[in-house]
Design an enzyme around this catalytic site. Structure first.
Site, PDB file in Angstrom:
ATOM      1  N   HIS A   5       0.652  -1.370   0.009  1.00 33.01           N
ATOM      2  CA  HIS A   5       0.043  -0.033   0.107  1.00 33.01           C
ATOM      3  C   HIS A   5       0.925   1.315   0.155  1.00 33.01           C
ATOM      4  O   HIS A   5       2.029   1.153   0.282  1.00 33.01           O
ATOM      5  CB  HIS A   5      -0.882   0.132   1.123  1.00 33.01           C
ATOM      6  CG  HIS A   5      -1.735  -1.195   1.182  1.00 33.01           C
ATOM      7  ND1 HIS A   5      -3.001  -1.154   0.673  1.00 33.01           N
ATOM      8  CD2 HIS A   5      -1.873  -2.511   1.676  1.00 33.01           C
ATOM      9  CE1 HIS A   5      -3.539  -2.539   0.758  1.00 33.01           C
ATOM     10  NE2 HIS A   5      -2.710  -3.380   1.433  1.00 33.01           N
ATOM     11  N   ALA A  63      16.212 -19.664   6.734  1.00 26.11           N
ATOM     12  CA  ALA A  63      14.919 -20.004   7.503  1.00 26.11           C
ATOM     13  C   ALA A  63      14.705 -18.501   8.176  1.00 26.11           C
ATOM     14  O   ALA A  63      15.567 -17.889   8.783  1.00 26.11           O
ATOM     15  CB  ALA A  63      15.192 -20.917   8.429  1.00 26.11           C
TER      16      ALA A  63
HETATM   17  C1  LIG Z   1      20.911 -20.567   5.362  1.00 22.16           C
HETATM   18  C2  LIG Z   1      21.390 -21.937   5.749  1.00 22.16           C
HETATM   19  C3  LIG Z   1      21.377 -22.881   4.614  1.00 22.16           C
HETATM   20  C4  LIG Z   1      22.893 -21.499   5.900  1.00 22.16           C
HETATM   21  O1  LIG Z   1      23.528 -22.932   6.590  1.00 22.16           O
HETATM   22  P1  LIG Z   1      25.238 -23.007   6.699  1.00 22.16           P
HETATM   23  O2  LIG Z   1      25.786 -22.637   5.409  1.00 22.16           O
HETATM   24  O3  LIG Z   1      25.525 -24.123   7.639  1.00 22.16           O
HETATM   25  O4  LIG Z   1      25.211 -21.705   7.727  1.00 22.16           O
HETATM   26  P2  LIG Z   1      26.167 -21.402   8.733  1.00 22.16           P
HETATM   27  O5  LIG Z   1      26.010 -22.161  10.012  1.00 22.16           O
HETATM   28  O6  LIG Z   1      27.770 -21.599   8.462  1.00 22.16           O
HETATM   29  O7  LIG Z   1      26.183 -19.948   9.112  1.00 22.16           O
HETATM   30  C5  LIG Z   1      26.979 -18.975   8.735  1.00 22.16           C
HETATM   31  C6  LIG Z   1      26.422 -17.551   9.606  1.00 22.16           C
HETATM   32  O8  LIG Z   1      25.169 -17.244   8.961  1.00 22.16           O
HETATM   33  C7  LIG Z   1      24.114 -17.210  10.121  1.00 22.16           C
HETATM   34  N1  LIG Z   1      23.083 -17.763   9.737  1.00 22.16           N
HETATM   35  C8  LIG Z   1      22.833 -19.182   9.045  1.00 22.16           C
HETATM   36  N2  LIG Z   1      21.327 -19.050   8.905  1.00 22.16           N
HETATM   37  C9  LIG Z   1      20.933 -18.092   9.320  1.00 22.16           C
HETATM   38  C10 LIG Z   1      19.498 -17.829   9.306  1.00 22.16           C
HETATM   39  N3  LIG Z   1      18.740 -18.409   8.860  1.00 22.16           N
HETATM   40  N4  LIG Z   1      18.987 -16.533   9.696  1.00 22.16           N
HETATM   41  C11 LIG Z   1      19.990 -15.562  10.388  1.00 22.16           C
HETATM   42  N5  LIG Z   1      21.277 -15.848  10.413  1.00 22.16           N
HETATM   43  C12 LIG Z   1      21.738 -17.380   9.628  1.00 22.16           C
HETATM   44  C13 LIG Z   1      24.864 -17.814  11.268  1.00 22.16           C
HETATM   45  O9  LIG Z   1      24.597 -17.433  12.383  1.00 22.16           O
HETATM   46  C14 LIG Z   1      26.358 -17.675  10.963  1.00 22.16           C
HETATM   47  O10 LIG Z   1      26.886 -16.301  11.513  1.00 22.16           O
HETATM   48  P3  LIG Z   1      27.992 -16.049  12.050  1.00 22.16           P
HETATM   49  O11 LIG Z   1      29.084 -16.149  10.946  1.00 22.16           O
HETATM   50  O12 LIG Z   1      27.979 -14.458  12.486  1.00 22.16           O
HETATM   51  O13 LIG Z   1      28.377 -16.902  13.228  1.00 22.16           O
HETATM   52  C15 LIG Z   1      20.758 -22.261   6.931  1.00 22.16           C
HETATM   53  O14 LIG Z   1      21.391 -21.757   8.080  1.00 22.16           O
HETATM   54  C16 LIG Z   1      19.249 -22.262   6.814  1.00 22.16           C
HETATM   55  O15 LIG Z   1      18.554 -21.392   7.422  1.00 22.16           O
HETATM   56  N6  LIG Z   1      18.363 -23.548   6.400  1.00 22.16           N
HETATM   57  C17 LIG Z   1      17.314 -23.567   5.980  1.00 22.16           C
HETATM   58  C18 LIG Z   1      16.551 -24.678   6.908  1.00 22.16           C
HETATM   59  C19 LIG Z   1      15.369 -24.723   6.482  1.00 22.16           C
HETATM   60  O16 LIG Z   1      14.588 -23.993   6.445  1.00 22.16           O
HETATM   61  N7  LIG Z   1      14.744 -26.171   6.683  1.00 22.16           N
HETATM   62  C20 LIG Z   1      13.621 -26.634   6.216  1.00 22.16           C
HETATM   63  C21 LIG Z   1      13.365 -27.873   5.126  1.00 22.16           C
HETATM   64  S1  LIG Z   1      13.591 -27.183   3.536  1.00 22.16           S
END
Ligand SMILES: CC(C)(COP(=O)(O)OP(=O)(O)OC[C@H]1O[C@@H](n2cnc3c(N)ncnc32)[C@H](O)[C@@H]1OP(=O)(O)O)[C@@H](O)C(=O)NCCC(=O)NCCS
Length: 152
Positions: free
Chosen positions: A69, A115
């Site tokens: 909006h 996520a």
């Molecule tokens: C985005 C994602 C794939 C990244 O995974 P990863 O590569 O293992 O990420 P890491 O654990 O190495 O995190 C890297 C940094 O990003 C941050 N981070 C990771 N995921 C995040 C999220 N969803 N929101 C905010 N910050 C996030 C971590 O805290 C970390 O920060 P730092 O460097 O300051 O410590 C994963 O965190 C995620 O969100 N997966 C989605 C899971 C989901 O929705 N599953 C449902 C089934 S499909």
């Protein structure tokens, strides 16, 4: 005391039923273009054109928005004057659980949305974004097959 989980009578419900998204503003809006085999649960706002390309899949309860909006207006004018922007999720993207893709955003090819992310800007291909507002946390060089930390 822990309760025993009741037996599920129909453990294998239809795939479509499990992964059906909810469409809002479908009437008077745009029919979303969704490639076959796309897996989405959550809400798709059809006020503008939503396009979801092949091999896209999502965690639970995501939102893809296209409408908003005009905050320069007030009262019913604000409510009735919509701002509509088309939103696109390109081939192979993975949208994490409960992320929100705001109107007008394009999520690039084979990228990942963490996520709970609130995606306010376009996501480049082969990147991982997370947080609110979503920022790049990693880039994926698909040729080298390795993850690199993004420039912070
Ligand atoms: C985005 C994602 C794939 C990244 O995974 P990863 O590569 O293992 O990420 P890491 O654990 O190495 O995190 C890297 C940094 O990003 C941050 N981070 C990771 N995921 C995040 C999220 N969803 N929101 C905010 N910050 C996030 C971590 O805290 C970390 O920060 P730092 O460097 O300051 O410590 C994963 O965190 C995620 O969100 N997966 C989605 C899971 C989901 O929705 N599953 C449902 C089934 S499909």
């Amino acid at each position: 005391m822990l309760k025993k989980i009741p037996e599920i009578e129909q453990p294998f419900r239809a795939y479509e039923e499990l992964f059906a998204p909810c469409f809002i503003n479908y009437e008077g809006g745009h029919i979303p273009i969704i490639a076959p085999g796309v897996v989405i649960t959550g809400l798709i706002d059809c006020t503008g054109q939503v396009t979801i390309e092949k091999d896209v899949f999502a965690g639970h309860d995501i939102m893809i928005l296209t409408g908003g909006h005009d905050y320069n207006k007030f009262g019913m004018d604000r409510r009735l004057d919509g701002i509509v922007k088309d939103t696109t999720i390109q081939e192979g993207a993975w949208l994490g659980t409960r992320c929100i893709i705001l109107p007008g955003v394009t999520v690039g090819r084979h990228s990942v949305v963490g996520a709970g992310a609130v995606v306010t800007k376009d996501v480049e291909q082969y990147t991982i974004v997370a947080g609110n507002p979503a920022r790049v946390i990693k880039r994926y060089n698909h040729k080298l097959l390795q993850w690199e930390d993004a420039v912070k």
